[in-house]
Motif scaffolding. Structure first.
Motif, PDB file in Angstrom:
ATOM      1  N   MET A 157     -81.200  -7.499 -10.734  1.00  0.00           N
ATOM      2  CA  MET A 157     -81.263  -8.962 -10.768  1.00  0.00           C
ATOM      3  C   MET A 157     -81.891  -9.455 -12.063  1.00  0.00           C
ATOM      4  SD  MET A 157     -79.926 -10.328  -8.067  1.00  0.00           S
ATOM      5  CE  MET A 157     -79.613 -10.187  -6.300  1.00  0.00           C
ATOM      6  N   LYS A 158     -82.932  -8.765 -12.520  1.00  0.00           N
ATOM      7  CA  LYS A 158     -83.601  -9.165 -13.763  1.00  0.00           C
ATOM      8  C   LYS A 158     -82.650  -9.016 -14.954  1.00  0.00           C
ATOM      9  CE  LYS A 158     -88.421  -8.238 -12.524  1.00  0.00           C
ATOM     10  NZ  LYS A 158     -89.624  -7.420 -12.802  1.00  0.00           N
ATOM     11  N   ARG A 159     -81.936  -7.886 -14.985  1.00  0.00           N
ATOM     12  CA  ARG A 159     -80.981  -7.666 -16.083  1.00  0.00           C
ATOM     13  C   ARG A 159     -79.877  -8.714 -16.043  1.00  0.00           C
ATOM     14  NH1 ARG A 159     -81.559  -2.121 -14.650  1.00  0.00           N
ATOM     15  NH2 ARG A 159     -79.555  -2.182 -13.527  1.00  0.00           N
ATOM     16  N   MET A 160     -79.445  -9.074 -14.834  1.00  0.00           N
ATOM     17  CA  MET A 160     -78.392 -10.070 -14.679  1.00  0.00           C
ATOM     18  C   MET A 160     -78.850 -11.424 -15.211  1.00  0.00           C
ATOM     19  SD  MET A 160     -76.481 -11.240 -11.155  1.00  0.00           S
ATOM     20  CE  MET A 160     -77.922 -12.125 -10.530  1.00  0.00           C
ATOM     21  N   ASN A 161     -80.059 -11.805 -14.865  1.00  0.00           N
ATOM     22  CA  ASN A 161     -80.590 -13.092 -15.328  1.00  0.00           C
ATOM     23  C   ASN A 161     -80.758 -13.119 -16.843  1.00  0.00           C
ATOM     24  OD1 ASN A 161     -81.469 -15.151 -13.103  1.00  0.00           O
ATOM     25  ND2 ASN A 161     -81.931 -13.137 -12.237  1.00  0.00           N
ATOM     26  N   ARG A 162     -81.247 -12.021 -17.409  1.00  0.00           N
ATOM     27  CA  ARG A 162     -81.418 -11.959 -18.869  1.00  0.00           C
ATOM     28  C   ARG A 162     -80.057 -12.043 -19.569  1.00  0.00           C
ATOM     29  NH1 ARG A 162     -85.392  -7.854 -17.877  1.00  0.00           N
ATOM     30  NH2 ARG A 162     -83.826  -6.254 -18.376  1.00  0.00           N
ATOM     31  N   ALA A 163     -79.058 -11.364 -19.008  1.00  0.00           N
ATOM     32  CA  ALA A 163     -77.732 -11.365 -19.620  1.00  0.00           C
ATOM     33  C   ALA A 163     -77.106 -12.759 -19.598  1.00  0.00           C
ATOM     34  CB  ALA A 163     -76.814 -10.372 -18.897  1.00  0.00           C
ATOM     35  N   VAL A 164     -77.251 -13.450 -18.480  1.00  0.00           N
ATOM     36  CA  VAL A 164     -76.698 -14.797 -18.368  1.00  0.00           C
ATOM     37  C   VAL A 164     -77.401 -15.741 -19.340  1.00  0.00           C
ATOM     38  CG1 VAL A 164     -76.462 -16.800 -16.845  1.00  0.00           C
ATOM     39  CG2 VAL A 164     -75.884 -14.521 -16.004  1.00  0.00           C
ATOM     40  N   LYS A 165     -78.704 -15.575 -19.462  1.00  0.00           N
ATOM     41  CA  LYS A 165     -79.483 -16.426 -20.379  1.00  0.00           C
ATOM     42  C   LYS A 165     -79.038 -16.193 -21.826  1.00  0.00           C
ATOM     43  CE  LYS A 165     -84.221 -17.588 -21.701  1.00  0.00           C
ATOM     44  NZ  LYS A 165     -85.660 -17.296 -21.485  1.00  0.00           N
ATOM     45  N   SER A 166     -78.694 -14.937 -22.141  1.00  0.00           N
ATOM     46  CA  SER A 166     -78.338 -14.582 -23.516  1.00  0.00           C
ATOM     47  C   SER A 166     -76.873 -14.862 -23.865  1.00  0.00           C
ATOM     48  CB  SER A 166     -78.617 -13.096 -23.786  1.00  0.00           C
ATOM     49  OG  SER A 166     -79.971 -12.790 -23.580  1.00  0.00           O
ATOM     50  N   TYR A 167     -75.985 -14.698 -22.884  1.00  0.00           N
ATOM     51  CA  TYR A 167     -74.566 -14.681 -23.215  1.00  0.00           C
ATOM     52  C   TYR A 167     -73.707 -15.775 -22.576  1.00  0.00           C
ATOM     53  CZ  TYR A 167     -75.887 -10.030 -24.782  1.00  0.00           C
ATOM     54  OH  TYR A 167     -76.519  -8.989 -25.395  1.00  0.00           O
ATOM     55  N   SER A 168     -74.266 -16.636 -21.739  1.00  0.00           N
ATOM     56  CA  SER A 168     -73.443 -17.645 -21.092  1.00  0.00           C
ATOM     57  C   SER A 168     -72.730 -18.521 -22.120  1.00  0.00           C
ATOM     58  CB  SER A 168     -74.289 -18.531 -20.176  1.00  0.00           C
ATOM     59  OG  SER A 168     -73.471 -19.545 -19.629  1.00  0.00           O
ATOM     60  N   THR A 172     -67.947  -8.309 -25.939  1.00  0.00           N
ATOM     61  CA  THR A 172     -67.118  -9.230 -26.728  1.00  0.00           C
ATOM     62  C   THR A 172     -67.971 -10.319 -27.369  1.00  0.00           C
ATOM     63  OG1 THR A 172     -65.228  -8.834 -25.249  1.00  0.00           O
ATOM     64  CG2 THR A 172     -65.133 -10.795 -26.640  1.00  0.00           C
ATOM     65  N   LEU A 173     -68.899 -10.862 -26.610  1.00  0.00           N
ATOM     66  CA  LEU A 173     -69.758 -11.918 -27.134  1.00  0.00           C
ATOM     67  C   LEU A 173     -70.764 -11.375 -28.145  1.00  0.00           C
ATOM     68  CD1 LEU A 173     -70.222 -13.815 -23.767  1.00  0.00           C
ATOM     69  CD2 LEU A 173     -69.005 -14.664 -25.791  1.00  0.00           C
ATOM     70  N   MET A 174     -71.248 -10.167 -27.907  1.00  0.00           N
ATOM     71  CA  MET A 174     -72.139  -9.526 -28.880  1.00  0.00           C
ATOM     72  C   MET A 174     -71.395  -9.260 -30.191  1.00  0.00           C
ATOM     73  SD  MET A 174     -74.188  -6.781 -26.491  1.00  0.00           S
ATOM     74  CE  MET A 174     -74.958  -5.945 -27.886  1.00  0.00           C
ATOM     75  N   GLY A 175     -70.080  -9.057 -30.097  1.00  0.00           N
ATOM     76  CA  GLY A 175     -69.265  -8.819 -31.282  1.00  0.00           C
ATOM     77  C   GLY A 175     -68.785 -10.094 -31.947  1.00  0.00           C
ATOM     78  N   ASN A 176     -69.396 -11.221 -31.538  1.00  0.00           N
ATOM     79  CA  ASN A 176     -69.077 -12.534 -32.142  1.00  0.00           C
ATOM     80  C   ASN A 176     -67.617 -12.952 -31.944  1.00  0.00           C
ATOM     81  OD1 ASN A 176     -71.715 -12.946 -33.247  1.00  0.00           O
ATOM     82  ND2 ASN A 176     -71.205 -11.502 -34.890  1.00  0.00           N
ATOM     83  N   HIS A 177     -67.116 -12.698 -30.732  1.00  0.00           N
ATOM     84  CA  HIS A 177     -65.746 -13.104 -30.409  1.00  0.00           C
ATOM     85  C   HIS A 177     -65.745 -14.118 -29.265  1.00  0.00           C
ATOM     86  CE1 HIS A 177     -63.971 -10.301 -33.179  1.00  0.00           C
ATOM     87  NE2 HIS A 177     -64.590  -9.268 -32.604  1.00  0.00           N
ATOM     88  N   LEU A 178     -66.580 -15.129 -29.397  1.00  0.00           N
ATOM     89  CA  LEU A 178     -66.646 -16.189 -28.394  1.00  0.00           C
ATOM     90  C   LEU A 178     -65.267 -16.826 -28.183  1.00  0.00           C
ATOM     91  CD1 LEU A 178     -68.135 -18.233 -26.571  1.00  0.00           C
ATOM     92  CD2 LEU A 178     -68.675 -19.551 -28.643  1.00  0.00           C
TER      93      LEU A 178
END
Length: 397
Positions: free
Chosen positions: A380-391, A306-312
């Motif tokens: 864990m690495k993927r989780m951290n990257r995702a949070v950094k990118s999409y929070s 959803t966030l990647m699709g610009n629907h914040l």
């Protein structure tokens, strides 16, 4: 045209009178019909054979229908009614359905036909061809729906729902199921309409309470009809979707909601994608679903999409009403420790959702992300990257 259906269903004992009569209000007389039928296949010689006469009449009707000559087809139909007295039992048995199919099409398109005429014809044909009662009732109801007559359509379906003739057969079962399905769909439409009306009322409005009660009443009626239906093998997709949407409103935590979400996310419509997000949040509002790993996995993945699709804005709309209670309900230090102990995969999915919604400072996310586990390093690495990118608390979004 008001007497058209009455003329069509007049007993055959009055056939001679019918031929000499004038259709009330249509300006269509038929005294020449018998003469024309007698010369159709005989080159002017009288054809006394009953079967050939009715066959010729049927041919004339079909030709008129193909040419959209509705008035002429209506005239031929009067004489075709004699098929009901055919000496061939098979033809007699098949006749009511043929007459209904031809007559209903004529009445649907005839320029001087109307709802009353069509309904009169349908009601009389139900009695002439009792084996076609359910089929005619269903088609009659759909005709009424087409003309916006919801109450009349519902009444026709209700009468058909309780109809039985002779021994119960598999064909009757199928038709009764269809009748119940369309009745449920009609109730779903009424519920949707009331839901829309309710959304326009202020909660402080005196009419809000009554409107809410009416909507809930219709939702339960619809769910009862459709829930029984989908237990029966068959392709019920349009009805199932209506049933699930009703369930979403009255029981958001129902086990079918995850399937509903899958249907919505695979849709081509953006409004369905938004509803798909709402469904996931609604499921996890309930205490009985807090450890449903599938729901958390779906939410984690769908939040990123959803966030990647610009629907914040979609995410913010859902989070706005939950940000004051979800943190303690789902994302406390206690739950982080408890979930990690009982189900590390669940804890990782919840931590990703917590990080996206609350940021890296969230207690749940911090606890899980600091846990050392050899088999979960990549996760864990993927989780951290995702949070950094999409929070959504990240000002950069």
């Amino acid at each position: 045209m008001s007497d058209f259906s009455g003329e069509l269903t007049r007993p055959m004992a009055e056939a001679d009178q019918v031929e000499k009569s004038m259709l009330s209000g249509t300006g269509m007389s038929i005294p020449w019909l018998r003469k024309q039928m007698e010369t159709v296949e005989t080159g002017g010689k009288k054809e006394k054979d009953f079967a050939k006469t009715t066959s010729a009449c049927l041919g004339l009707i079909q030709e008129a229908l193909l040419k959209h000559q509705w008035e002429k087809a209506a005239e031929y139909m009067h004489s075709y009614f004699q098929i009901l007295e055919d000496s061939d039992a098979g033809k007699r048995q098949a006749a009511p359905e043929i007459i209904w199919r031809l007559g209903s099409e004529i009445l649907y398109y005839h320029p001087k036909s109307n709802v009353e005429t069509f309904s009169t014809f349908a009601d009389r044909m139900k009695n002439i061809g009792v084996m076609n009662y359910l089929k005619i009732s269903l088609q009659h109801a759909l005709y009424l729906l087409h003309h916006g007559m919801l109450e009349d359509a519902n009444r026709s379906l209700s009468q058909a729902e309780t109809w039985r003739y002779g021994e119960k057969s598999s064909s009757q079962d199928i038709l009764i199921n269809l009748v119940q399905a369309y009745k449920g769909l009609l109730q779903y439409y009424t519920w949707s309409k009331k839901k829309m009306e309710l959304s326009k009322l202020d909660e402080e409005d005196y009419a809000y309470g009554t409107a809410t009660q009416n909507m809930r009443s219709h939702s339960w009626k619809t769910s009862v009809n459709l829930s029984a239906l989908i237990q029966i093998p068959g392709v019920w997709d349009p009805f199932v979707k209506s049933y699930v949407e009703i369930l979403y409103q009255i029981v958001p935590s129902h086990k079918l909601m995850l399937e509903f979400h899958r249907i919505l996310r695979n849709s081509d419509k953006e409004e369905h994608h938004k509803l798909g997000l709402e469904v996931l949040f609604a499921i996890l509002d309930f205490a009985g679903c807090t450890k449903n790993i599938t729901a958390w996995k779906y939410l984690a993945k769908y939040l990123k999409q959803t966030l990647m699709g610009n629907h914040l804005a979609w995410v913010q709309d859902e989070w706005r009403s939950r940000k004051n209670w979800w943190p303690s309900f789902h994302f406390s230090y206690f739950w982080a420790k408890n979930d990690w102990t009982e189900d590390k995969a669940l804890a990782c999915e919840k931590a990703l959702v917590a990080g996206i919604l609350l940021g890296k400072g969230c207690r749940y996310f911090r606890y899980v992300s600091k846990q050392g586990h050899q088999g979960l390093k990549k996760k864990m690495k993927r989780m951290n990257r995702a949070v950094k990118s999409y929070s959504i608390v990240d000002p950069g979004l």
